[in-house]
Design a protein around this motif. Structure first.
Motif, PDB file in Angstrom:
ATOM      1  N   TYR C 145       0.833  -1.207   0.000  1.00 56.24           N
ATOM      2  CA  TYR C 145       0.000   0.000   0.000  1.00 56.24           C
ATOM      3  C   TYR C 145       0.865   1.254   0.000  1.00 56.24           C
ATOM      4  O   TYR C 145       0.513   2.275  -0.594  1.00 56.24           O
ATOM      5  N   GLY C 148       1.932   1.873  -3.457  1.00 51.32           N
ATOM      6  CA  GLY C 148       0.863   2.545  -4.189  1.00 51.32           C
ATOM      7  C   GLY C 148       0.910   4.047  -3.963  1.00 51.32           C
ATOM      8  O   GLY C 148       0.811   4.834  -4.907  1.00 51.32           O
ATOM      9  N   PRO C 185      -3.122   1.111  -9.972  1.00 53.03           N
ATOM     10  CA  PRO C 185      -3.567   0.066  -9.043  1.00 53.03           C
ATOM     11  C   PRO C 185      -3.168  -1.340  -9.487  1.00 53.03           C
ATOM     12  O   PRO C 185      -2.777  -2.167  -8.656  1.00 53.03           O
ATOM     13  N   THR C 188       0.482  -1.872  -8.692  1.00 54.30           N
ATOM     14  CA  THR C 188       0.668  -2.046  -7.248  1.00 54.30           C
ATOM     15  C   THR C 188       0.229  -3.429  -6.798  1.00 54.30           C
ATOM     16  O   THR C 188       0.920  -4.107  -6.037  1.00 54.30           O
ATOM     17  N   VAL C 257      -5.033  -1.900  -1.293  1.00 51.80           N
ATOM     18  CA  VAL C 257      -4.775  -1.169  -2.533  1.00 51.80           C
ATOM     19  C   VAL C 257      -6.016  -0.386  -2.948  1.00 51.80           C
ATOM     20  O   VAL C 257      -5.940   0.756  -3.402  1.00 51.80           O
TER      21      VAL C 257
END
Lengths: 299, 366, 313
Positions: C145, C148, C185, C188, C257
């Motif tokens: 995360y 991201g 996204p 990630t 995410v």
């Protein structure tokens, strides 16, 4: 085995060394001693621990008070060398104090899971039969959840906070610990020396204490340390979602979430808490790898 | 050649075929260990509900005696059930049926029998793999002392006993007591295993391929150690091996097993000189000859040992026996003694008059 | 073969029952109950109690559980406390959005993972392999995360070439504009599968390369490409199996995410439900996600058994 460089000059010492066998743990320790990288990583972690525990000694500002006038100062501002967060609190102080909760939530669940899961797993592995099946079936139910989902289920439904976070993470990590303890114990259980111990009429608990535990502890411990790095990431992740530690406490995941809006204003500051999570997790990972290598002693 | 020796059973009553094999006795005193109809089948699971699909008949109605002070050798190929028999004797696995009587007491009986803990005080075992038999995390003295320690001896006293045993097996306790298994050679480890087996002062020691994994020179040393210890400590041995030479050297009587059954049993010299069962004959002639003038020309046994999962009906050896006939497939031969030699027993139709085998003598009272 | 499949399926039933029991137990253990959430605290006790009777909250626990379970089994996931719409609607819409993320992420993670792993194995003991090992450790320690967030910081804030959050479309992407929302996204999300698969592929390929039959192939004068084909063919089954499992993780564990990118998937739905204390939505989502995870696991096991008979126990 004779090597001129290793043999001591004094024959008495050589004889003494020959008599005193080198136990497995001593050899692990010796290998660890020679592994510079792992030693360095352990040093870093110890330093981190000291800084976090003795936080007031390492910080100037109070992590809880901030002034809106001073919000989101960038890195390098005089007086706040890492900048300030979205309500003006000194970031460096928040990070150091935040380390307390992040490390706590990262290490304690694994430790508890080790105790509970290790006990259950070794028991299941030794006993076999019905007990083994019962424990493994229960583990399977918990394994039906991807780990974060289970943690979210518990904290999401029962509520946020440090206690529930530790509870949730402990329960998430018990299944993998049970799995590896049971697997290792089952392997050791069928070795000849355990049969020989049974043949000398020892009771199961005695056999477990003297013959099983000292053979399974190594692998289980190594695996548990590798879980710590994941737990740190998950614990911070839970706080990131608002399910872990609650404001105004300082914690790296929580800070990461709070600073997300600040991404547009001061991207570096916003990313900093995540860097701490990353570095800590990597240190634990490297340490666990080093331990595994040291324990992989070819007998 | 066994085919020519007709064994005349005479007035000894014939046991019903297919029933329990006859106990071979003859010694006036009570045997130390009497095994009767010992059976162990291992189920193989599979299928939809993990049902038992097949059964490995590892040991099937095996009966024999072990007399006090003797060395009983057990020989056979891999898979014949020797190791399973050893573990059954030690009660490391529970038999499906049959009984073991140790010195007059039934092992495992509810009342009046011999409890397992007491059994293990009197009967111990030395395993084949010298390294796997020792806990790699314990100093060898602790491994030896574990038995007495478990039975109530305090730790310092148990360790002292371990030191004495180390001396008895030829290892200097000052030098070896605190070493770990990986710091010792195979022969030294096996000595430790022997010391461990002797720690509880047993009367019988079962040696399951105890010297098979050692180099030949070391093997000779350990064998001699075993012989010396037996004399010193008044022990009885059950010596399991696939090496016929070693068995000949150390045994008083020899028992030949095949696919879970006993085929022949008798004093070592007579058995080696004059084997009665076709299998024993084949085994002995398969030993490479030491005499260049009498070389072994052809392999006497053909084929691989059949599957213990579905052994041949009747006599289990018949698929590899050059003398097999119809009766061998229908009736399993009983283990019987010839009338002129009470110390031997053979399970073969050829030697039983009136069995129906063409080579057997015709029954007198036909 | 079918016996194995049947056994696996039958075995999943008690596990799923256990899952439902666990979730229900959690709901039951939560402080307060439905009525406390629905009505303000000043309401007199009799009204609150009559509501409880209406919701059957005064019945013994196991009765409530059975009632809840039987509703679940027919697809009645209840009504959302917040939106008053049936949970099933929102849930399956959200699941679709997660699928739009998870599928490309799994594929990307798999392809890159195989590529990197094979490369590292082929260049064993060179600097490339060492670099790979270092990257692998880094990869496992990265909170995805956070990655991201960093990617958003770089590509959306600083460079301003990709959107920072949001889905931007419904259903499947049909234009470059839609795809732009997908890129960050998906990348990630693909990090973890890529890391895991590349490690497995590297280990497998190394093992295959060191086997003797590869030496024989070389000795026969076969080109490197043929050897590559053979090694990939041998390493593929376990890599595919792992990707299947990772796909299950992606579906069930996408919440972090999705939170970073404000993606309206099942994770985002859970987030909202947690925030609003919307217990029906939350519990239904958890149960469904866990069920999907279990089903995927069974599928992977069965497919593996199909390919490799040794797997069938």
């Amino acid at each position: 085995m004779a090597n001129a460089a290793i043999l001591p000059a004094d024959p008495a010492i050589a004889l003494q060394r020959a008599r005193q066998g080198k136990s497995y743990w001593r050899r692990v320790w010796e290998r660890l001693r020679d592994d510079k990288v792992t030693l360095a990583v352990i040093g870093v972690l110890v330093m981190l621990l000291i800084m976090v525990v003795f936080a007031p000694w390492f910080t100037v500002h109070d992590p809880y008070t901030g002034s809106v006038l001073r919000r989101l100062k960038p890195v390098g501002t005089p007086g706040h060398w890492l900048g300030t967060d979205e309500v003006g609190r000194d970031l460096w102080s928040r990070m150091v104090y935040g380390g307390r909760l992040s490390l706590l939530a990262g290490v304690v669940p694994v430790f508890l899971a080790l105790l509970i899961g290790g006990f259950l797993g070794v028991l299941a592995g030794y006993a076999g039969g019905l007990l083994n099946s019962a424990v493994m079936r229960l583990t399977d139910v918990l394994y039906a959840f991807p780990s974060i989902l289970l943690a979210i289920a518990i904290t999401g439904i029962l509520g946020a906070g440090l206690q529930n976070t530790i509870l949730a993470l402990t329960i998430s990590f018990i299944p993998p610990v049970i799995r590896i303890s049971e697997s290792v114990t089952t392997q050791v259980r069928h070795l000849d020396f355990v049969e020989a111990a049974r043949a000398s009429g020892a009771r199961p608990l005695t056999i477990m204490r003297y013959h099983i535990l000292n053979n399974v502890l190594g692998p289980i411990l190594v695996y548990a340390t590798s879980l710590i790095s994941i737990c740190i990431i998950l614990a911070a992740g839970l706080s990131f979602l608002g399910l872990g530690v609650t404001p105004p406490s300082a914690e790296w995941g929580l800070m990461l979430n709070n600073l997300r809006q600040a991404l547009w204003v001061s991207p570096l500051v916003a990313a900093l808490p995540g860097a701490m999570i990353f570095i800590t997790s990597m240190c634990f990972n490297l340490m666990s790898d080093g331990l595994r290598q040291a324990m992989d002693v070819r007998l | 050649m066994a085919a020519d020796s007709r064994v005349d059973v005479g007035d000894k009553p014939r046991r019903p075929a297919g029933g329990a094999d006859a106990c071979v006795s003859g010694a006036p005193s009570r045997p130390l260990l009497a095994v009767e109809s010992l059976t162990k089948h291992f189920p193989l699971k599979g299928g939809l509900l993990n049902r038992t699909t097949a059964v490995v008949q590892a040991v099937d109605r095996v009966s024999f005696d072990v007399r006090t002070g003797e060395t009983l050798g057990i020989v056979g190929e891999s898979g014949c059930g020797k190791s399973t028999t050893a573990r059954l004797l030690m009660h490391l696995i529970a038999p499906d049926s049959g009984s073991i009587v140790f010195d007059g007491l039934v092992v495992g009986a509810a009342e009046g029998g011999l409890g397992l803990r007491d059994l293990h005080r009197q009967m111990q075992m030395v395993f084949q793999d010298s390294f796997a038999s020792l806990n790699p995390r314990l100093p060898v003295a602790m491994s030896i002392a574990f038995g007495p320690f478990v039975h109530g001896l305090a730790k310092p006293a148990a360790l002292k006993r371990a030191s004495e045993l180390l001396e008895a097996v030829g290892l200097d306790p000052l030098l070896y007591a605190n070493r770990y298994p990986h710091e010792l050679s195979g022969g030294q480890r096996q000595r430790i295993n022997i010391a461990r087996a002797l720690a509880l002062e047993p009367r019988i020691v079962i040696l399951d391929e105890a010297v098979s994994a050692l180099d030949k020179s070391v093997e000779a040393q350990v064998l001699n150690l075993l012989v010396d210890l037996k004399a010193q400590l008044d022990l009885t041995y059950v010596f399991i091996s696939h090496d016929l030479n070693v068995v000949r050297y150390i045994s008083d009587r020899v028992m030949v097993m095949y696919l879970g059954k006993v085929l022949e049993l008798g004093p070592v010299d007579r058995l080696y000189r004059d084997p009665q069962h076709p299998y024993t004959q084949a085994l002995l002639s398969a030993m490479p000859s030491m005499d260049p003038r009498r070389r072994t020309v052809q392999a006497p046994l053909s084929g691989d040992p059949p599957n213990p999962i579905s052994p041949p009906s009747g006599c289990r050896f018949r698929t590899r026996c050059p003398y097999a006939e119809g009766v061998c497939a229908t009736m399993p031969p009983a283990l019987l003694s010839p009338p002129d030699d009470k110390l031997r027993a053979v399970a073969c139709h050829m030697l039983v008059p009136g069995s129906g085998h063409s080579r057997a003598a015709v029954e007198i009272n036909a | 073969m079918w016996a194995y499949t049947l056994r696996r399926l039958l075995y999943a039933v008690p596990v799923l029952l256990g899952v439902s029991m666990l979730v229900f137990a959690l709901i039951h253990l939560a402080p307060g109950d439905v009525v406390d959430i629905l009505v303000p605290p000043e309401v007199p006790k009799e009204i609150a109690d009559s509501l409880r009777r209406r919701f059957r909250l005064d019945e013994p626990v196991y009765m409530q559980y059975l009632a809840w379970l039987s509703r679940l089994l027919v697809g009645d996931f209840g009504i959302s406390f917040f939106t008053n719409r049936p949970v099933a609607e929102e849930l399956f819409g959200a699941l679709g959005n997660t699928l739009v993320l998870a599928l490309p992420a799994a594929v990307l993670g798999f392809l890159l993972g195989v590529l990197l792993g094979a490369l590292a194995a082929y260049n064993h003991n060179t600097w490339l392999d060492k670099l790979f090992s270092a990257t692998a450790i880094v990869g496992v320690s990265l909170p995805h995360y956070w990655v991201g967030i960093v990617l958003v910081a770089i590509f959306a804030v600083v460079l301003n070439i990709l959107p920072a959050q949001g889905m931007g479309f419904e259903g499947i992407p049909t234009s470059w504009n839609h795809v732009k929302h997908l890129i960050l996204p998906v990348v990630t999300l693909s990090l973890i599968p890529m890391g895991v698969i590349s490690r497995l592929v590297r280990a497998n390929v190394l093992e295959i390369l060191s086997q003797e039959f590869v030496g024989t192939l070389h000795a026969k004068g076969l080109l490197n490409r043929r050897v590559l084909y053979h090694t990939l063919k041998n390493a593929a089954p376990s890599a595919l199996a792992l990707m299947g499992l990772q796909f299950g993780y992606l579906l069930g564990g996408s919440i972090l995410v999705e939170t970073v990118f404000n993606w309206p998937g099942s994770g985002g739905l859970m987030n909202l439900a947690i925030f609003r204390r919307d217990v029906p939505v939350l519990s239904a989502t958890i149960v469904v996600l866990a069920t999907i995870f279990v089903v995927i696991n069974i599928l992977v096991d069965v497919l593996q058994a199909l390919i490799d008979p040794r797997m069938r126990r």
